[in-house]
Design an enzyme around this catalytic site. Structure first.
Site, PDB file in Angstrom:
ATOM      1  N   LYS A 138       0.617  -1.220   0.095  1.00  0.00           N
ATOM      2  CA  LYS A 138      -0.044  -0.102  -0.055  1.00  0.00           C
ATOM      3  C   LYS A 138       1.358   1.053  -0.018  1.00  0.00           C
ATOM      4  O   LYS A 138       0.504   2.446   0.747  1.00  0.00           O
ATOM      5  CB  LYS A 138      -0.945  -0.324   1.073  1.00  0.00           C
ATOM      6  CG  LYS A 138      -1.441  -1.168   1.369  1.00  0.00           C
ATOM      7  CD  LYS A 138      -3.053  -1.558  -0.082  1.00  0.00           C
ATOM      8  CE  LYS A 138      -3.782  -2.009   0.270  1.00  0.00           C
ATOM      9  NZ  LYS A 138      -4.224  -2.710  -0.947  1.00  0.00           N
ATOM     10  N   GLU A 149      -2.795  16.704  -1.951  1.00  0.00           N
ATOM     11  CA  GLU A 149      -3.807  17.382  -1.313  1.00  0.00           C
ATOM     12  C   GLU A 149      -4.351  18.693  -1.682  1.00  0.00           C
ATOM     13  O   GLU A 149      -5.586  17.570  -2.374  1.00  0.00           O
ATOM     14  CB  GLU A 149      -3.332  18.096   0.019  1.00  0.00           C
ATOM     15  CG  GLU A 149      -3.080  17.529   1.195  1.00  0.00           C
ATOM     16  CD  GLU A 149      -1.423  17.060   1.543  1.00  0.00           C
ATOM     17  OE1 GLU A 149      -0.454  17.113   0.672  1.00  0.00           O
ATOM     18  OE2 GLU A 149      -1.037  16.638   2.432  1.00  0.00           O
ATOM     19  N   GLY A 174      -3.137  17.421   7.745  1.00  0.00           N
ATOM     20  CA  GLY A 174      -3.652  17.573   7.885  1.00  0.00           C
ATOM     21  C   GLY A 174      -2.522  16.388   9.022  1.00  0.00           C
ATOM     22  O   GLY A 174      -3.068  17.001  10.301  1.00  0.00           O
ATOM     23  N   GLU A 198       5.108  15.161   6.262  1.00  0.00           N
ATOM     24  CA  GLU A 198       4.424  15.323   6.988  1.00  0.00           C
ATOM     25  C   GLU A 198       5.135  14.499   8.433  1.00  0.00           C
ATOM     26  O   GLU A 198       5.476  15.165   9.134  1.00  0.00           O
ATOM     27  CB  GLU A 198       2.954  15.346   7.870  1.00  0.00           C
ATOM     28  CG  GLU A 198       2.079  16.307   6.356  1.00  0.00           C
ATOM     29  CD  GLU A 198       0.958  16.071   6.869  1.00  0.00           C
ATOM     30  OE1 GLU A 198       0.438  15.642   6.795  1.00  0.00           O
ATOM     31  OE2 GLU A 198       0.204  18.144   7.455  1.00  0.00           O
ATOM     32  N   ALA A 215       2.979   7.182   1.061  1.00  0.00           N
ATOM     33  CA  ALA A 215       2.340   8.059  -0.340  1.00  0.00           C
ATOM     34  C   ALA A 215       0.627   8.432   0.745  1.00  0.00           C
ATOM     35  O   ALA A 215       0.089   9.446   0.093  1.00  0.00           O
ATOM     36  CB  ALA A 215       1.103   6.331  -0.727  1.00  0.00           C
ATOM     37  N   ARG A 218      -5.835  16.477  -4.577  1.00  0.00           N
ATOM     38  CA  ARG A 218      -7.001  15.368  -3.738  1.00  0.00           C
ATOM     39  C   ARG A 218      -8.289  15.920  -3.850  1.00  0.00           C
ATOM     40  O   ARG A 218      -8.726  14.836  -2.750  1.00  0.00           O
ATOM     41  CB  ARG A 218      -6.601  14.293  -3.125  1.00  0.00           C
ATOM     42  CG  ARG A 218      -5.088  13.602  -3.648  1.00  0.00           C
ATOM     43  CD  ARG A 218      -5.429  12.194  -4.561  1.00  0.00           C
ATOM     44  NE  ARG A 218      -4.155  11.816  -4.719  1.00  0.00           N
ATOM     45  CZ  ARG A 218      -4.462  11.222  -5.487  1.00  0.00           C
ATOM     46  NH1 ARG A 218      -5.042  10.889  -6.796  1.00  0.00           N
ATOM     47  NH2 ARG A 218      -2.898   9.972  -5.635  1.00  0.00           N
TER      48      ARG A 218
HETATM   49  C1  1HE Z   1      -2.795   3.513  -1.379  1.00  0.00           C
HETATM   50  C2  1HE Z   1      -2.275   4.886  -1.166  1.00  0.00           C
HETATM   51  C3  1HE Z   1      -2.421   5.487  -0.524  1.00  0.00           C
HETATM   52  C4  1HE Z   1      -0.817   3.555  -3.061  1.00  0.00           C
HETATM   53  N1  1HE Z   1      -3.730   5.117   0.490  1.00  0.00           N
HETATM   54  N2  1HE Z   1      -3.753   3.810  -0.681  1.00  0.00           N
HETATM   55  N3  1HE Z   1      -1.661  10.636  -1.212  1.00  0.00           N
HETATM   56  C5  1HE Z   1      -0.942  10.424  -2.382  1.00  0.00           C
HETATM   57  O1  1HE Z   1      -2.560  10.988  -3.334  1.00  0.00           O
HETATM   58  C6  1HE Z   1      -0.337   9.807  -3.358  1.00  0.00           C
HETATM   59  C7  1HE Z   1      -1.194   8.778  -3.597  1.00  0.00           C
HETATM   60  N4  1HE Z   1      -0.346   7.291  -4.536  1.00  0.00           N
HETATM   61  C8  1HE Z   1       0.264   7.638  -5.335  1.00  0.00           C
HETATM   62  O2  1HE Z   1       0.593   8.558  -5.887  1.00  0.00           O
HETATM   63  C9  1HE Z   1       0.958   5.883  -6.182  1.00  0.00           C
HETATM   64  O3  1HE Z   1       0.329   4.727  -5.240  1.00  0.00           O
HETATM   65  C10 1HE Z   1       2.765   5.842  -5.879  1.00  0.00           C
HETATM   66  C11 1HE Z   1       3.368   7.141  -6.664  1.00  0.00           C
HETATM   67  C12 1HE Z   1       2.991   6.801  -4.065  1.00  0.00           C
HETATM   68  C13 1HE Z   1       3.120   4.402  -6.021  1.00  0.00           C
HETATM   69  O4  1HE Z   1       2.635   4.446  -7.092  1.00  0.00           O
HETATM   70  P1  1HE Z   1       2.795   3.522  -7.838  1.00  0.00           P
HETATM   71  O5  1HE Z   1       2.579   3.165  -9.077  1.00  0.00           O
HETATM   72  O6  1HE Z   1       3.731   2.299  -7.001  1.00  0.00           O
HETATM   73  O7  1HE Z   1       1.590   2.498  -6.947  1.00  0.00           O
HETATM   74  P2  1HE Z   1       0.084   2.240  -7.067  1.00  0.00           P
HETATM   75  O8  1HE Z   1      -0.492   1.311  -7.938  1.00  0.00           O
HETATM   76  O9  1HE Z   1      -0.526   3.183  -7.219  1.00  0.00           O
HETATM   77  O10 1HE Z   1      -0.254   2.169  -5.395  1.00  0.00           O
HETATM   78  C14 1HE Z   1      -0.631   0.270  -5.278  1.00  0.00           C
HETATM   79  C15 1HE Z   1      -1.613   0.196  -3.663  1.00  0.00           C
HETATM   80  O11 1HE Z   1      -1.104   0.836  -3.088  1.00  0.00           O
HETATM   81  C16 1HE Z   1      -2.341   0.173  -4.792  1.00  0.00           C
HETATM   82  O12 1HE Z   1      -3.746  -0.614  -3.975  1.00  0.00           O
HETATM   83  P3  1HE Z   1      -4.608  -1.857  -4.307  1.00  0.00           P
HETATM   84  O13 1HE Z   1      -5.314  -2.927  -3.361  1.00  0.00           O
HETATM   85  O14 1HE Z   1      -4.517  -1.575  -5.711  1.00  0.00           O
HETATM   86  O15 1HE Z   1      -3.027  -2.553  -4.980  1.00  0.00           O
HETATM   87  C17 1HE Z   1      -3.166   1.489  -4.274  1.00  0.00           C
HETATM   88  O16 1HE Z   1      -4.124   1.822  -4.316  1.00  0.00           O
HETATM   89  C18 1HE Z   1      -1.857   1.864  -2.700  1.00  0.00           C
HETATM   90  N5  1HE Z   1      -1.963   3.148  -2.436  1.00  0.00           N
HETATM   91  N6  1HE Z   1      -0.723   4.877  -2.291  1.00  0.00           N
HETATM   92  C19 1HE Z   1      -4.446   4.210   0.548  1.00  0.00           C
HETATM   93  N7  1HE Z   1      -2.243   6.714  -0.180  1.00  0.00           N
HETATM   94  C20 1HE Z   1      -3.682  13.904   7.586  1.00  0.00           C
HETATM   95  S1  1HE Z   1      -3.679  14.185   5.920  1.00  0.00           S
HETATM   96  C21 1HE Z   1      -3.133  13.956   5.589  1.00  0.00           C
HETATM   97  C22 1HE Z   1      -3.127  14.506   2.579  1.00  0.00           C
HETATM   98  C23 1HE Z   1      -2.679  13.640   2.412  1.00  0.00           C
HETATM   99  O17 1HE Z   1      -1.538  12.462   3.026  1.00  0.00           O
HETATM  100  S2  1HE Z   1      -2.786  14.032   1.037  1.00  0.00           S
HETATM  101  C24 1HE Z   1      -1.662  12.724  -0.171  1.00  0.00           C
HETATM  102  C25 1HE Z   1      -2.347  10.966  -0.167  1.00  0.00           C
END
Ligand code: 1HE
Length: 266
Positions: free
Chosen positions: A31, A141, A149, A121, A69, A144
């Site tokens: 994840k 953020e 937070g 963070e 992530a 999305r």
């Molecule tokens: C996740 C998450 C996640 C991956 N929550 N499950 N954060 C983001 O906007 C970043 C979101 N993630 C990504 O952009 C990409 O996953 C990555 C660039 C980090 C990695 O890419 P990749 O191609 O290696 O992996 P993937 O195919 O996107 O993800 C693999 C798995 O990880 C997949 O799950 P699966 O069950 O379908 O295999 C994804 O769903 C899972 N996964 N990232 C949940 N973030 C207190 S407020 C804070 C606010 C924030 O942090 S906003 C930023 C959120």
């Protein structure tokens, strides 16, 4: 007092070596080490326990290709939280990260791949960040439909200034390599960030624990005070630390000329 052996951990690995250096490893690589609430609770437990367990420094790293992530977006979507519920979630994040930053144990983060959103963070609550050639930093953020937070408005703004932080959130700008180093997202850029972080942890672990406690809690507290109050608090902390028994041998060694001098080695 809870002992390290009593901790029940699922999403994080924890080991302490014979030099007293803890290794705290985010372990949900499938994840991308996204932070669900269970992981945050484990971080709270760990960083509540480490300072009282005699640990001298901690390495914070992560399994897989990406450090973290950020917020677990799938859990957040599934839970369909109310504003009040998510505020409570954020308070748990703050608890975890404050325990890291203010706990008095040096925390050195090893960063690879994505260090984004809540992952940044988390990294910014460490005392030292070591990045590698593939590390990149972002605050997605805005893209999305979210907001930070987990303390970014305080810690990331402290590291890079508010103008750069706002730019990252509005434009989705990512930083990596020498540029990430120069703006202050990391203090070290190294081909082998894990080895570099361990070397730093070993060096820090040589300092008396009370000195490290002051370095890794008092400076952060003082940033929250007026200059007048910070100077007063500094004198009180220095009164305790600079008269500690553990410093006597080091001072004697210096006074007799036996202690190493502070000079560049090359
Ligand atoms: C996740 C998450 C996640 C991956 N929550 N499950 N954060 C983001 O906007 C970043 C979101 N993630 C990504 O952009 C990409 O996953 C990555 C660039 C980090 C990695 O890419 P990749 O191609 O290696 O992996 P993937 O195919 O996107 O993800 C693999 C798995 O990880 C997949 O799950 P699966 O069950 O379908 O295999 C994804 O769903 C899972 N996964 N990232 C949940 N973030 C207190 S407020 C804070 C606010 C924030 O942090 S906003 C930023 C959120």
């Amino acid at each position: 007092m809870r002992d390290i052996a009593d901790l029940r951990l699922t999403n994080i690995l924890l080991a302490v070596d014979d030099e007293g250096i803890a290794r705290v490893t985010l372990n949900r690589p499938s994840k991308r080490n996204a932070l669900d609430l269970a992981t945050i609770e484990e971080l709270i437990d760990i960083f509540t326990t480490l300072p009282r367990a005699g640990v001298r420094a901690a390495i914070l790293d992560a399994a897989g290709d990406h450090f973290c992530a950020g917020l677990d977006l799938v859990e957040h979507h599934r839970e369909d939280r109310s504003a009040a519920e998510f505020m409570q979630v954020c308070l748990r994040w703050h608890d975890a990260f404050n325990r890291m930053e203010y706990g008095g144990v040096p925390v050195i983060a090893v960063l690879q791949g994505a260090v984004v959103g809540g992952g940044l963070e988390l990294a910014s609550a460490a005392h030292i960040r070591v990045a590698g050639p593939d590390t990149y930093f972002g605050l997605p953020e805005g893209q999305r439909g979210l907001f930070t937070g987990g303390g970014a408005t305080i810690r990331v703004a402290d590291l890079i200034g508010k103008a750069r932080m706002i730019d990252m959130m509005l434009s989705g700008r990512l930083y990596r390599g020498p540029e990430a180093l120069s703006v202050g997202l990391c203090q070290y850029l190294d081909d082998d960030p894990a080895a570099k972080a361990l070397a730093i942890a070993r060096q820090a672990a040589q300092n008396p624990p009370l000195s490290n406690f002051a370095i890794c809690s008092a400076i952060s507290h003082m940033q929250n005070m007026s200059a007048l109050d910070a100077a007063y608090a500094e004198s009180a902390v220095a009164g305790v630390v600079n008269t500690q028994a553990a410093a006597r041998d080091r001072l004697a060694a210096f006074a007799s000329g036996a202690a190493a001098r502070i000079r560049p080695t090359e």
